[in-house]
Design a protein around this motif. Structure first.
Motif, PDB file in Angstrom:
ATOM      1  N   ARG A   4      39.658 -28.028  26.460  1.00  0.00           N
ATOM      2  CA  ARG A   4      40.988 -28.373  25.973  1.00  0.00           C
ATOM      3  C   ARG A   4      40.944 -29.768  25.355  1.00  0.00           C
ATOM      4  NH1 ARG A   4      45.229 -25.424  28.048  1.00  0.00           N
ATOM      5  NH2 ARG A   4      46.599 -27.130  27.403  1.00  0.00           N
ATOM      6  N   ASN A   5      41.772 -29.976  24.359  1.00  0.00           N
ATOM      7  CA  ASN A   5      42.076 -31.304  23.867  1.00  0.00           C
ATOM      8  C   ASN A   5      43.589 -31.448  23.946  1.00  0.00           C
ATOM      9  OD1 ASN A   5      42.857 -33.503  22.156  1.00  0.00           O
ATOM     10  ND2 ASN A   5      40.873 -33.406  21.121  1.00  0.00           N
ATOM     11  N   ASP A   6      44.063 -32.056  25.019  1.00  0.00           N
ATOM     12  CA  ASP A   6      45.500 -32.114  25.252  1.00  0.00           C
ATOM     13  C   ASP A   6      46.207 -32.990  24.232  1.00  0.00           C
ATOM     14  OD1 ASP A   6      45.398 -30.421  27.457  1.00  0.00           O
ATOM     15  OD2 ASP A   6      44.962 -32.065  28.847  1.00  0.00           O
ATOM     16  N   ASP A   7      45.521 -34.000  23.713  1.00  0.00           N
ATOM     17  CA  ASP A   7      46.145 -34.871  22.713  1.00  0.00           C
ATOM     18  C   ASP A   7      46.479 -34.103  21.443  1.00  0.00           C
ATOM     19  OD1 ASP A   7      45.934 -37.015  24.418  1.00  0.00           O
ATOM     20  OD2 ASP A   7      44.057 -37.739  23.554  1.00  0.00           O
ATOM     21  N   ARG A   8      45.650 -33.118  21.122  1.00  0.00           N
ATOM     22  CA  ARG A   8      45.870 -32.333  19.903  1.00  0.00           C
ATOM     23  C   ARG A   8      46.427 -30.931  20.200  1.00  0.00           C
ATOM     24  NH1 ARG A   8      43.413 -34.083  15.158  1.00  0.00           N
ATOM     25  NH2 ARG A   8      42.242 -36.042  15.367  1.00  0.00           N
ATOM     26  N   ASP A   9      46.633 -30.640  21.482  1.00  0.00           N
ATOM     27  CA  ASP A   9      47.150 -29.345  21.903  1.00  0.00           C
ATOM     28  C   ASP A   9      46.219 -28.203  21.477  1.00  0.00           C
ATOM     29  OD1 ASP A   9      48.950 -27.724  23.238  1.00  0.00           O
ATOM     30  OD2 ASP A   9      50.224 -27.407  21.482  1.00  0.00           O
ATOM     31  N   LEU A  10      44.923 -28.404  21.729  1.00  0.00           N
ATOM     32  CA  LEU A  10      43.909 -27.423  21.346  1.00  0.00           C
ATOM     33  C   LEU A  10      43.287 -26.791  22.578  1.00  0.00           C
ATOM     34  CD1 LEU A  10      41.957 -29.504  18.658  1.00  0.00           C
ATOM     35  CD2 LEU A  10      43.734 -27.785  18.223  1.00  0.00           C
ATOM     36  N   VAL A  11      43.001 -25.485  22.483  1.00  0.00           N
ATOM     37  CA  VAL A  11      42.212 -24.747  23.467  1.00  0.00           C
ATOM     38  C   VAL A  11      41.155 -23.999  22.672  1.00  0.00           C
ATOM     39  CG1 VAL A  11      42.206 -22.940  25.222  1.00  0.00           C
ATOM     40  CG2 VAL A  11      44.179 -24.459  25.020  1.00  0.00           C
ATOM     41  N   TYR A  12      39.882 -24.062  23.124  1.00  0.00           N
ATOM     42  CA  TYR A  12      38.862 -23.368  22.345  1.00  0.00           C
ATOM     43  C   TYR A  12      37.738 -22.857  23.230  1.00  0.00           C
ATOM     44  CZ  TYR A  12      37.116 -28.239  22.351  1.00  0.00           C
ATOM     45  OH  TYR A  12      36.735 -29.507  22.718  1.00  0.00           O
ATOM     46  N   ASP A  13      37.340 -21.612  22.926  1.00  0.00           N
ATOM     47  CA  ASP A  13      36.214 -20.955  23.583  1.00  0.00           C
ATOM     48  C   ASP A  13      34.970 -21.267  22.755  1.00  0.00           C
ATOM     49  OD1 ASP A  13      37.851 -19.658  25.552  1.00  0.00           O
ATOM     50  OD2 ASP A  13      38.473 -18.241  23.999  1.00  0.00           O
ATOM     51  N   TYR A  14      34.118 -22.131  23.269  1.00  0.00           N
ATOM     52  CA  TYR A  14      33.025 -22.648  22.458  1.00  0.00           C
ATOM     53  C   TYR A  14      31.673 -22.020  22.791  1.00  0.00           C
ATOM     54  CZ  TYR A  14      32.182 -25.645  26.550  1.00  0.00           C
ATOM     55  OH  TYR A  14      31.953 -26.116  27.824  1.00  0.00           O
ATOM     56  N   GLY A  15      31.627 -21.128  23.767  1.00  0.00           N
ATOM     57  CA  GLY A  15      30.407 -20.387  24.078  1.00  0.00           C
ATOM     58  C   GLY A  15      30.592 -18.949  23.626  1.00  0.00           C
ATOM     59  N   ALA A  16      30.751 -18.045  24.596  1.00  0.00           N
ATOM     60  CA  ALA A  16      31.197 -16.692  24.246  1.00  0.00           C
ATOM     61  C   ALA A  16      32.581 -16.811  23.623  1.00  0.00           C
ATOM     62  CB  ALA A  16      31.233 -15.815  25.495  1.00  0.00           C
ATOM     63  N   ASN A  17      32.831 -16.059  22.587  1.00  0.00           N
ATOM     64  CA  ASN A  17      34.077 -16.233  21.837  1.00  0.00           C
ATOM     65  C   ASN A  17      35.196 -15.314  22.272  1.00  0.00           C
ATOM     66  OD1 ASN A  17      31.637 -16.460  19.498  1.00  0.00           O
ATOM     67  ND2 ASN A  17      32.996 -18.230  19.739  1.00  0.00           N
ATOM     68  N   VAL A  57      45.732 -23.082  18.941  1.00  0.00           N
ATOM     69  CA  VAL A  57      45.789 -24.086  17.876  1.00  0.00           C
ATOM     70  C   VAL A  57      47.228 -24.163  17.365  1.00  0.00           C
ATOM     71  CG1 VAL A  57      44.862 -24.785  15.616  1.00  0.00           C
ATOM     72  CG2 VAL A  57      43.410 -23.532  17.227  1.00  0.00           C
ATOM     73  N   PRO A  58      47.787 -25.362  17.171  1.00  0.00           N
ATOM     74  CA  PRO A  58      49.147 -25.467  16.636  1.00  0.00           C
ATOM     75  C   PRO A  58      49.272 -24.808  15.260  1.00  0.00           C
ATOM     76  CG  PRO A  58      48.441 -27.565  17.564  1.00  0.00           C
ATOM     77  CD  PRO A  58      47.223 -26.685  17.529  1.00  0.00           C
ATOM     78  N   ASP A  59      50.464 -24.336  14.952  1.00  0.00           N
ATOM     79  CA  ASP A  59      50.730 -23.727  13.646  1.00  0.00           C
ATOM     80  C   ASP A  59      50.397 -24.711  12.525  1.00  0.00           C
ATOM     81  OD1 ASP A  59      51.610 -21.468  14.913  1.00  0.00           O
ATOM     82  OD2 ASP A  59      53.746 -21.943  14.718  1.00  0.00           O
ATOM     83  N   GLY A  60      49.818 -24.166  11.454  1.00  0.00           N
ATOM     84  CA  GLY A  60      49.513 -24.985  10.293  1.00  0.00           C
ATOM     85  C   GLY A  60      48.217 -25.755  10.397  1.00  0.00           C
ATOM     86  N   GLU A  61      47.415 -25.466  11.445  1.00  0.00           N
ATOM     87  CA  GLU A  61      46.135 -26.136  11.620  1.00  0.00           C
ATOM     88  C   GLU A  61      45.020 -25.101  11.768  1.00  0.00           C
ATOM     89  OE1 GLU A  61      46.322 -28.916  14.857  1.00  0.00           O
ATOM     90  OE2 GLU A  61      48.290 -29.701  14.235  1.00  0.00           O
ATOM     91  N   SER A  62      43.776 -25.549  11.682  1.00  0.00           N
ATOM     92  CA  SER A  62      42.615 -24.669  11.818  1.00  0.00           C
ATOM     93  C   SER A  62      41.588 -25.303  12.748  1.00  0.00           C
ATOM     94  CB  SER A  62      41.949 -24.412  10.459  1.00  0.00           C
ATOM     95  OG  SER A  62      42.848 -23.806   9.553  1.00  0.00           O
ATOM     96  N   LEU A  63      40.908 -24.454  13.506  1.00  0.00           N
ATOM     97  CA  LEU A  63      39.823 -24.908  14.378  1.00  0.00           C
ATOM     98  C   LEU A  63      38.697 -23.894  14.291  1.00  0.00           C
ATOM     99  CD1 LEU A  63      39.102 -27.160  16.453  1.00  0.00           C
ATOM    100  CD2 LEU A  63      39.752 -25.530  18.229  1.00  0.00           C
ATOM    101  N   LEU A  64      37.568 -24.318  13.731  1.00  0.00           N
ATOM    102  CA  LEU A  64      36.427 -23.440  13.560  1.00  0.00           C
ATOM    103  C   LEU A  64      35.392 -23.687  14.655  1.00  0.00           C
ATOM    104  CD1 LEU A  64      35.690 -23.578   9.716  1.00  0.00           C
ATOM    105  CD2 LEU A  64      37.242 -22.059  10.968  1.00  0.00           C
ATOM    106  N   VAL A  65      34.858 -22.603  15.191  1.00  0.00           N
ATOM    107  CA  VAL A  65      33.704 -22.659  16.083  1.00  0.00           C
ATOM    108  C   VAL A  65      32.514 -22.175  15.260  1.00  0.00           C
ATOM    109  CG1 VAL A  65      32.633 -21.764  18.178  1.00  0.00           C
ATOM    110  CG2 VAL A  65      35.093 -22.267  18.140  1.00  0.00           C
ATOM    111  N   VAL A  66      31.568 -23.071  14.993  1.00  0.00           N
ATOM    112  CA  VAL A  66      30.421 -22.766  14.137  1.00  0.00           C
ATOM    113  C   VAL A  66      29.168 -22.811  15.007  1.00  0.00           C
ATOM    114  CG1 VAL A  66      29.148 -23.365  12.062  1.00  0.00           C
ATOM    115  CG2 VAL A  66      31.609 -23.842  12.190  1.00  0.00           C
TER     116      VAL A  66
END
Length: 356
Positions: free
Chosen positions: A46-59, A242-251
């Motif tokens: 999580r990145n609480d400052d940016r309100d992000l949650v992301y699955d960075y291993g298994a997707n 991810v908040p609306d209007g933003e993008s978060l890519l797992v590469v």
């Protein structure tokens, strides 16, 4: 009372613990996990400052096993479960994108991430989970009624136990067995079999952008395995991540690139993967993320099956189980996917319950 020790709090261990809690109600289960999280490579940040949650291993979790589907949709509380409904497209060595993979399959996660699977499985049991506790030595004492003991890197002993379940990736399981104080030819047979399971290394970049990507897919997978990048996914396709209007890519880089650059400067790795993502997705804005994260997985995905019929003719997994040590995980199942790890954990839990 039956005492059960478990090394590792991955998905398979969580599923096995779930089975044992009801099948062996008098069991005392203790889980030792080296990291601060649960669910192994099905990892969430999580990145609480940016309100992000992301699955960075298994997707995501696929619906490829009926028992696993029933487990997550009926047995467990499905509150907060999300489904990335956009399809997975493919790309080739040149980076050319084509539609046509897993268009209608479930791609499940949770609003708070995939680790919810293990948290809910362990949380519904009486098992005790000790995080940041790395097992260094496995000991077996043939003279006692409870033969197994675990020793952590601080020198603390855990046990003794009647039964031991071992959940780390095959190379780490092989290392534990190599140093185990267990005088049995079974130990070396199982160690050799685990050591022979090939693994893919994966280095991952997480890239955030203050704009929305207009693409028809959730993920892109390199079909020919000839590109430096193996996988790109859009976390904004999962509700609540991810908040609306933003993008978060797992590469996620391919195995060869990841192995070669595993110890390189992370900033350089992130920049190079952002460049590849920009080329594949076809948007030069992706060259300049406004926030990034990264993670390397030395033993990410098993790429071969465990040899259950070695030259001497005895299945090492069955032989170890007869002595009360059970190995489990996606590498035992022979498929490096989250649903395979969960299914193998269900099988392992059932077998232990029958044996004890």
């Amino acid at each position: 009372m039956t005492t059960i020790g478990i090394v590792g709090a991955g998905a398979a261990a969580a599923a096995a613990t779930h089975v044992l809690d009801s099948a062996v109600p008098d069991a005392e289960v203790t889980v030792l996990e080296k990291s601060g999280g649960l669910c192994g490579r099905a990892a969430t940040r999580r990145n609480d400052d940016r309100d992000l949650v992301y699955d960075y291993g298994a997707n995501y979790l696929k619906a490829d096993d009926d028992r696993v589907v029933e487990l997550v949709t009926e047995t467990l509380d499905d509150e907060g479960m999300v489904d990335a409904t956009e399809p997975v497209y493919t790309f080739d060595e040149s980076g050319e994108v084509s539609p046509g993979r897993d268009a209608d399959d479930h791609k499940w996660s949770y609003r708070t991430g995939l680790t919810q699977i293990a948290k809910r499985l362990f949380g519904g049991t009486d098992a005790t989970v000790h995080r940041r506790t790395r097992v260094e030595t496995i000991r077996r004492d043939e003279s006692g009624d409870h033969p197994w003991t675990l020793v952590d890197t601080d020198g603390d002993s855990w046990g003794p136990c009647d039964v031991l379940l071992v959940n780390p990736p095959a190379p780490q399981t092989a290392e534990l067995l190599a140093d185990a104080e267990w005088e049995s030819p079974v130990r070396e047979r199982l160690r050799a079999a685990a050591a022979d399971v090939p693994y893919r290394t994966v280095w991952t970049a997480i890239l955030h952008y203050p704009f929305a990507l207009d693409r028809p897919y959730y993920g892109l997978v390199n079909a020919d395995k000839e590109h430096a990048v193996g996988w790109i996914s859009r976390e904004e396709c999962k509700d609540g991540h991810v908040p609306d209007g933003e993008s978060l890519l797992v590469v996620q880089a391919g195995g060869e690139w990841s192995a070669e650059r595993y110890d390189a400067d992370p900033a350089d790795n992130v920049a190079e993967l952002a460049g590849h993502a920009a080329d594949i997705v076809g948007d030069d804005r992706l060259l300049d993320p406004d926030w990034t994260d990264h993670q390397g997985w030395r033993y990410a995905i098993p790429e071969g099956e465990l040899d259950r019929e070695p030259a001497h003719g005895e299945d090492p997994v069955d032989a170890a189980a007869r002595e009360g040590l059970y190995v489990l995980g996606d590498w035992v199942a022979g498929e490096g996917r989250l649903h395979a790890a969960l299914a193998n954990g269900l099988d392992a839990g059932k077998r232990v319950a029958e044996d004890v």
